[in-house]
Design a protein around this motif. Structure first.
Motif, mmCIF file in Angstrom:
data_model
loop_
_atom_site.group_PDB
_atom_site.id
_atom_site.type_symbol
_atom_site.label_atom_id
_atom_site.label_comp_id
_atom_site.label_asym_id
_atom_site.label_seq_id
_atom_site.Cartn_x
_atom_site.Cartn_y
_atom_site.Cartn_z
ATOM 1 N N ARG A 386 0.838 -1.211 0.000
ATOM 2 C CA ARG A 386 0.000 0.000 0.000
ATOM 3 C C ARG A 386 0.868 1.255 0.000
ATOM 4 N N GLN A 389 2.270 1.664 -3.555
ATOM 5 C CA GLN A 389 1.261 2.137 -4.497
ATOM 6 C C GLN A 389 0.907 3.599 -4.243
ATOM 7 N N ARG A 392 4.167 5.604 -5.234
ATOM 8 C CA ARG A 392 4.752 5.192 -6.515
ATOM 9 C C ARG A 392 6.211 4.753 -6.362
ATOM 10 N N PRO A 493 4.967 -3.114 -6.631
ATOM 11 C CA PRO A 493 3.901 -3.916 -7.257
ATOM 12 C C PRO A 493 4.238 -4.458 -8.643
ATOM 13 N N ILE A 497 0.689 -7.506 -7.335
ATOM 14 C CA ILE A 497 -0.063 -6.367 -6.795
ATOM 15 C C ILE A 497 -0.724 -6.700 -5.469
#
Length: 792
Positions: A386, A389, A392, A493, A497
């Motif tokens: 998390r 993501q 980035r 990821p 993912i």
């Protein structure tokens, strides 16, 4: 402990007596309903007779004096004296009878006691009727009315004083009333006849009703006492048999009626805590500072709001020791609905809470190493994904598997293995920074979550440090141990993912690292999925290979080093798959061992090889390779016996070939299995000697027939490597001293064969003398006995 039920009956047998269910005859004692425990009710009534005897005696003496004054001088003194004596005798007799009933409340009355009481009252009534008869005969009407009034006063007093037992009052009232009515009728005073009858009736009814009222009150009182006794008993049993205790405070939060168990929980006596502030007793030194634990503040707020609570966990301090209590409480209200305090139950749950905390810790940490377990690693990896993501960036998951740990665990025992795992975990923890978290997945598998792996080369560098650190020697119980580590990694990821996908891909990379020999780090790449899928499909086909008759055996000759005559063949299994074509043994044998399919495959090879060997000359042996997975099977010896029996092959023509690695799985079990085989007459050869975990101990404990020198040493010696030459000479010398034969593998040229002869090996195997061949080609060799080279 049984409960004594006063005034009620056994509820298991009959219903309890209610106040509205008191028949007059039963109240008088003339009838005992069978469905009720009326004998116990009599115990409420008749002890009152003895307890009020002094008051009745005083009233009798006063009434006797008034009777004398009324009757004198019309009645002679001597006649009055006789009457007084008769009255005294009646009173003494009645007192004795009543005295026997003083303990009637502790037992059941019998019928004869009712008769005695009734006869005593009848005598008493007859004595008091005598003056009225005398007045009717020779006295005046005034005297008669006065004497009746005295008896009427006595009847009224009796109805009031001994209201519990109305029978005596009614017998006395009816007897004196009948006599008075007769006397009034005889003297012509008919109005007084009505008065006497009316008074007797009213008094009788009043006595019955008064007795009923008395019994109703006693029944209600007994019921209340019983309830209080039952409640007290239950509370006592609750505190004696349970870990809970009762607590009660007033409106000022001061302790009231402290129970022994509550006092014990506080470490004080009831006298010391009654009247003390409840919160002060359980807050310890924080009472002075006001720095209460949050749970204690919660309790104070609930008490302040007069709010009921249940199973409230409160951290208390008792004698400077922190404990955990579980409290339940409810506000108390009086009859007017006014708040008067709190009452509740509590228990010390410190041990249970510590146990719960330990269980919670074990649910998230590994008990042996203290590292986070798979659950916590999953959570950490989910958080890292998390984070990656959101910002980035990239996170990483590294799976670490120890190389050669199984050999240490099997050879030195689980205790040494556990100590090794503890040292490994400590080395891994020393490598961790704020950006990494290490945990144990289970067995000898560890994992690392790197939250931010964006820097180029960071994962590879970190994996290199892990491998280098774990490859350093370990010193445990006077053993110096060497284990390496293989690492597989995946980046999130990019490579997954979600947690499951990233862990699966990291596992595929680890498998690749192990497949390359260990001590390596491999990063995940998509091609690994194809490899994993191929392995899965290969395993599925392998499970059906025997039933589809896809296996076949090839036989490679072993020749005498001097005359080059064939002395034995080694059976080698080949697989021609319908789906995959020809599959190399180097590919499917490790897979069969991993899936334990090698057990059934090995059994098939054993039987087919023995059946084929029967077709050869009696001096030619057959060698069959056996893996460690086969040896640890309890029925391995039976498998060999069945193969020999089914084929008819002599046991001394079967040679079992094993490698040194079998002793690293379970040395005792492997040795026992081989000793059983030797006891049958079969020979056992040690294959690939010098390439694995060589130990002279195996040669000392088991008498091998042959030691096979691995082809790597043969090729090294052919290239004049001094180490290989020295090893072959040492093996030959050792085998000769132990009266064992030697076989050199991998001989491919005439020069190599000549060199092996000079080094002293007894037997030779290799492509120079024959490649693995079909059964038909093997049988063809014996049409003209000699060297396979001559045959070729």
């Amino acid at each position: 402990m049984p409960v004594t039920r006063v005034g009620v009956i056994d509820s298991k047998k009959n219903p309890a007596i209610s106040p509205s269910d008191l028949p007059a005859k039963a109240v008088l004692g003339l009838h005992d309903p069978a469905r009720d425990d009326w004998s116990r009710l009599r115990g409420m009534q008749y002890p009152q007779l003895a307890r009020g005897s002094r008051l009745r005696l005083g009233s009798q003496l006063l009434a006797a004096a008034l009777t004398g004054l009324v009757a004198y001088p019309e009645v002679p003194v001597w006649l009055l004296a006789i009457w007084v004596i008769a009255l005294g005798a009646a009173l003494i007799h009645g007192a004795r009878v009543n005295a026997t009933l003083i303990d009637a409340d502790r037992r059941s009355m019998v019928r004869v006691e009712f008769r005695k009481h009734g006869s005593a009252v009848a005598i008493y009534g007859a004595v008091w009727s005598a003056p009225m008869l005398a007045a009717a005969i020779q006295g005046t009407s005034t005297q008669l009315v006065s004497l009746w009034a005295i008896t009427a006063v006595l009847a009224t007093g009796s109805a009031l004083i001994i209201a519990a037992a109305p029978l005596g009052t009614i017998v006395y009232t009816l007897l004196t009333g009948v006599v008075a009515a007769i006397c009034f009728a005889a003297t012509g005073n008919y109005p007084m006849v009505g008065v006497a009858v009316f008074f007797a009736g009213i008094t009788t009814l009043g006595a019955v009703q008064t007795a009923r009222t008395f019994l109703e009150a006693r029944i209600a009182e007994a019921g209340m006492n019983e309830k209080n006794e039952v409640v007290s008993l239950l509370l006592r049993e609750f505190e004696e048999n349970q870990a809970d205790w009762l607590w009660q405070i007033d409106t000022a939060r001061r302790v009231r009626m402290a129970s022994p168990r509550f006092s014990f929980a506080l470490g004080k006596s009831p006298e010391d805590i009654n009247g003390q502030q409840f919160l002060q007793l359980i807050s310890g030194e924080t009472w002075a500072t006001g720095q209460f634990a949050p749970s204690l503040r919660d309790l104070a707020e609930r008490l302040k709001r007069r709010e009921s609570f249940s199973a409230l966990l409160v951290k208390v301090t008792i004698d400077r020791e922190e404990r955990w209590w579980e409290l339940s409480g409810t506000p108390m209200l009086d009859e007017d609905g006014s708040y008067v305090g709190f009452r509740g139950v509590g228990s010390d749950v410190t041990e249970q809470r510590e146990s719960s905390e330990k269980i919670a810790w074990l649910a998230r940490y590994d008990a042996l190493t203290g590292l986070p377990n798979r659950l916590m690693l999953n959570e950490a990896l989910g958080d890292a994904l998390r984070y990656a993501q959101q910002w980035r960036s990239r996170c990483a998951f590294l799976m670490i598997d120890l190389d050669r740990f199984k050999a240490v665990n099997d050879s030195l025992g689980h205790q040494v293995g556990d100590q090794l795992l503890a040292q490994v975990s400590q080395r891994l923890k020393d490598l961790m920074g704020d950006n990494e978290m290490v945990g144990r997945l289970g067995g000898d598998e560890f994992a690392v979550v790197i939250q931010d792996a964006s820097a180029k080369g960071h994962v590879a560098d970190f994996a290199g440090r892990v491998i280098a650190s774990l490859s350093e020697p370990y010193f445990i119980d006077h053993h110096t141990l060497y284990v390496g580590a293989s690492v597989g990694s995946a980046l999130g990821p990019r490579d997954g993912i979600n947690v499951e996908e990233l862990m699966r891909n990291s596992d595929l990379a680890l498998y690749r690292a192990k497949d390359e020999g260990g001590g390596e780090h491999f990063a995940y790449e998509p091609a690994l999925h194809a490899t994993a899928e191929e392995r899965r499909r290969l395993e599925l086909s392998l499970r059906h290979a025997i039933s589809r008759d896809e296996f076949e055996l090839a036989y490679q000759p072993v020749v005498d080093a001097h005359d080059e005559n064939v002395v034995s063949f080694e059976a080698l299994v080949r697989w021609q798959s319908a789906e995959h074509g020809h599959v190399s043994p180097a590919k499917f044998i490790p897979l069969a061992e991993d899936t334990r399919l090698i057990v059934s495959i090995g059994q098939w090879v054993m039987e087919r090889a023995c059946i084929e060997a029967v077709n050869w000359p009696d001096d030619i042996k057959i060698a069959v390779n056996v893996s460690g997975e086969q040896l640890i099977e309890p029925e391995f010896a039976s498998t060999v016996v069945r193969a020999l029996a089914k084929s008819g092959l002599a046991a001394n023509r079967l040679e079992i070939e094993v490698t040194e690695s079998i002793f690293l799985r379970d040395a005792d079990l492997a040795r026992a299995a081989l000793e059983e085989i030797m006891a049958l007459g079969c020979a056992v050869a040690l294959d690939d000697f010098g390439t694995g975990y060589s130990s002279l101990g195996y040669l000392r404990k088991l008498r091998f027939s042959t030691i096979k020198v691995d082809r790597s040493f043969v090729q090294g010696a052919a290239n004049n490597h001094p180490e290989s030459l020295a090893i072959i000479r040492a093996v030959v010398a050792m085998a000769d001293s132990l009266e064992m034969s030697t076989t050199a593998e991998g001989v491919e040229t005439a020069e190599e064969a000549e060199m092996i002869r000079k080094l002293g090996c007894k037997k030779i195997q290799g492509y120079y003398f024959g490649r693995p061949m079909s059964a038909a080609d093997a049988r063809a060799i014996f049409k003209r006995r000699g060297s396979p080279r001559e045959r070729a």
